[in-house]
Write a protein that holds these residues in place. Structure first.
Motif, PDB file in Angstrom:
ATOM      1  N   LEU A   1       0.483  -3.095  11.444  1.00 43.13           N
ATOM      2  CA  LEU A   1      -0.674  -2.284  11.048  1.00 43.13           C
ATOM      3  C   LEU A   1      -1.039  -1.257  12.108  1.00 43.13           C
ATOM      4  CD1 LEU A   1      -2.896  -4.955   9.287  1.00 43.13           C
ATOM      5  CD2 LEU A   1      -1.151  -3.450   8.315  1.00 43.13           C
TER       6      LEU A   1
ATOM      7  N   LEU B   1      -9.301  -3.555  11.839  1.00 45.83           N
ATOM      8  CA  LEU B   1      -9.534  -4.175  10.535  1.00 45.83           C
ATOM      9  C   LEU B   1      -9.216  -5.671  10.600  1.00 45.83           C
ATOM     10  CD1 LEU B   1      -7.837  -1.412   8.358  1.00 45.83           C
ATOM     11  CD2 LEU B   1     -10.294  -1.705   8.792  1.00 45.83           C
TER      12      LEU B   1
ATOM     13  N   TRP C   1      -7.569  -1.631   2.930  1.00 48.85           N
ATOM     14  CA  TRP C   1      -7.925  -2.929   3.502  1.00 48.85           C
ATOM     15  C   TRP C   1      -9.214  -3.498   2.932  1.00 48.85           C
ATOM     16  CZ3 TRP C   1      -5.043  -5.963   6.742  1.00 48.85           C
ATOM     17  CH2 TRP C   1      -5.678  -7.070   7.322  1.00 48.85           C
ATOM     18  N   ASP C   2     -10.279  -2.713   2.914  1.00 47.57           N
ATOM     19  CA  ASP C   2     -11.584  -3.234   2.504  1.00 47.57           C
ATOM     20  C   ASP C   2     -11.605  -3.684   1.042  1.00 47.57           C
ATOM     21  OD1 ASP C   2     -12.763  -2.998   5.014  1.00 47.57           O
ATOM     22  OD2 ASP C   2     -13.305  -0.913   4.658  1.00 47.57           O
TER      23      ASP C   2
ATOM     24  N   GLY D   1      -4.864  -0.191  12.114  1.00 49.83           N
ATOM     25  CA  GLY D   1      -5.154  -1.426  11.407  1.00 49.83           C
ATOM     26  C   GLY D   1      -5.714  -2.547  12.267  1.00 49.83           C
TER      27      GLY D   1
ATOM     28  N   LEU E   1      -1.767  -0.638   3.003  1.00 48.87           N
ATOM     29  CA  LEU E   1      -2.626  -1.791   3.254  1.00 48.87           C
ATOM     30  C   LEU E   1      -3.771  -1.401   4.173  1.00 48.87           C
ATOM     31  CD1 LEU E   1      -3.279  -4.778   2.914  1.00 48.87           C
ATOM     32  CD2 LEU E   1      -1.666  -5.257   4.780  1.00 48.87           C
ATOM     33  N   VAL E   2      -3.480  -0.640   5.209  1.00 43.88           N
ATOM     34  CA  VAL E   2      -4.531  -0.189   6.121  1.00 43.88           C
ATOM     35  C   VAL E   2      -5.548   0.653   5.359  1.00 43.88           C
ATOM     36  CG1 VAL E   2      -5.036   1.310   8.096  1.00 43.88           C
ATOM     37  CG2 VAL E   2      -3.140  -0.313   8.220  1.00 43.88           C
TER      38      VAL E   2
ATOM     39  N   THR F   1     -11.891  -9.098  10.257  1.00 46.29           N
ATOM     40  CA  THR F   1     -11.681  -9.860   9.026  1.00 46.29           C
ATOM     41  C   THR F   1     -11.602 -11.347   9.356  1.00 46.29           C
ATOM     42  OG1 THR F   1     -10.484  -7.998   8.056  1.00 46.29           O
ATOM     43  CG2 THR F   1     -10.129 -10.159   7.052  1.00 46.29           C
TER      44      THR F   1
ATOM     45  N   VAL G   1      -8.319  -6.964   1.137  1.00 47.34           N
ATOM     46  CA  VAL G   1      -8.235  -8.113   2.038  1.00 47.34           C
ATOM     47  C   VAL G   1      -9.615  -8.680   2.313  1.00 47.34           C
ATOM     48  CG1 VAL G   1      -7.458  -8.926   4.299  1.00 47.34           C
ATOM     49  CG2 VAL G   1      -6.188  -7.106   3.137  1.00 47.34           C
TER      50      VAL G   1
END
Length: 130
Positions: free
Chosen positions: A75, A82, A53-54, A79, A49-50, A86, A57
């Motif tokens: 994270l 991020l 991410w871009d 993370g 996920l990290v 967000t 998410v």
């Protein structure tokens, strides 16, 4: 509330405010823990996920301070920046204040935790981000 019996269904470690207020008004309050708040083990999914991410998410929705804290913990240091940049939707001013303490930069407060209110706020955020 005097003489009334109130049962509060909750998770472990929940806030005491409602129970305290009801008790102070004479209610016989029983808290029943039916789920456990627990930080899951950090997994490859969190690392993925990290890394993605871009692409994955656009907005984060958190309905409790515990959820937000767990997200930061899962994270990790990589993370955290991020999450901070967000757009974040929370369900109370108290949560917004906690998010500010964590360094979150773009915070939207839904009118309530009801699905309709969170969805409406999500649509507003989507319009702002688009």
């Amino acid at each position: 509330m005097a003489g009334k019996v109130v049962r509060i269904i909750r998770g472990n470690g929940g806030r005491e405010l409602i129970a305290e207020q009801l008790s102070s008004r004479g209610a016989d309050v029983h808290q029943i823990e039916v789920y456990r708040r627990q930080l899951p083990a950090r997994s490859a999914a969190a690392r993925n996920l990290v890394q993605g991410w871009d692409k994955l998410v656009d907005v984060v929705v958190a309905t409790s301070n515990g959820i937000l804290d767990n997200l930061f913990a899962l994270l990790g240091n990589q993370g955290a920046p991020l999450v901070r940049r967000t757009p974040l939707i929370v369900v109370s001013q108290r949560m917004a204040e906690h998010a500010v303490e964590l360094g979150c930069e773009v915070i939207y407060v839904a009118p309530s935790a009801q699905d309709r209110d969170v969805l409406t706020t999500l649509c507003e955020v989507n319009e702002d981000v688009a």
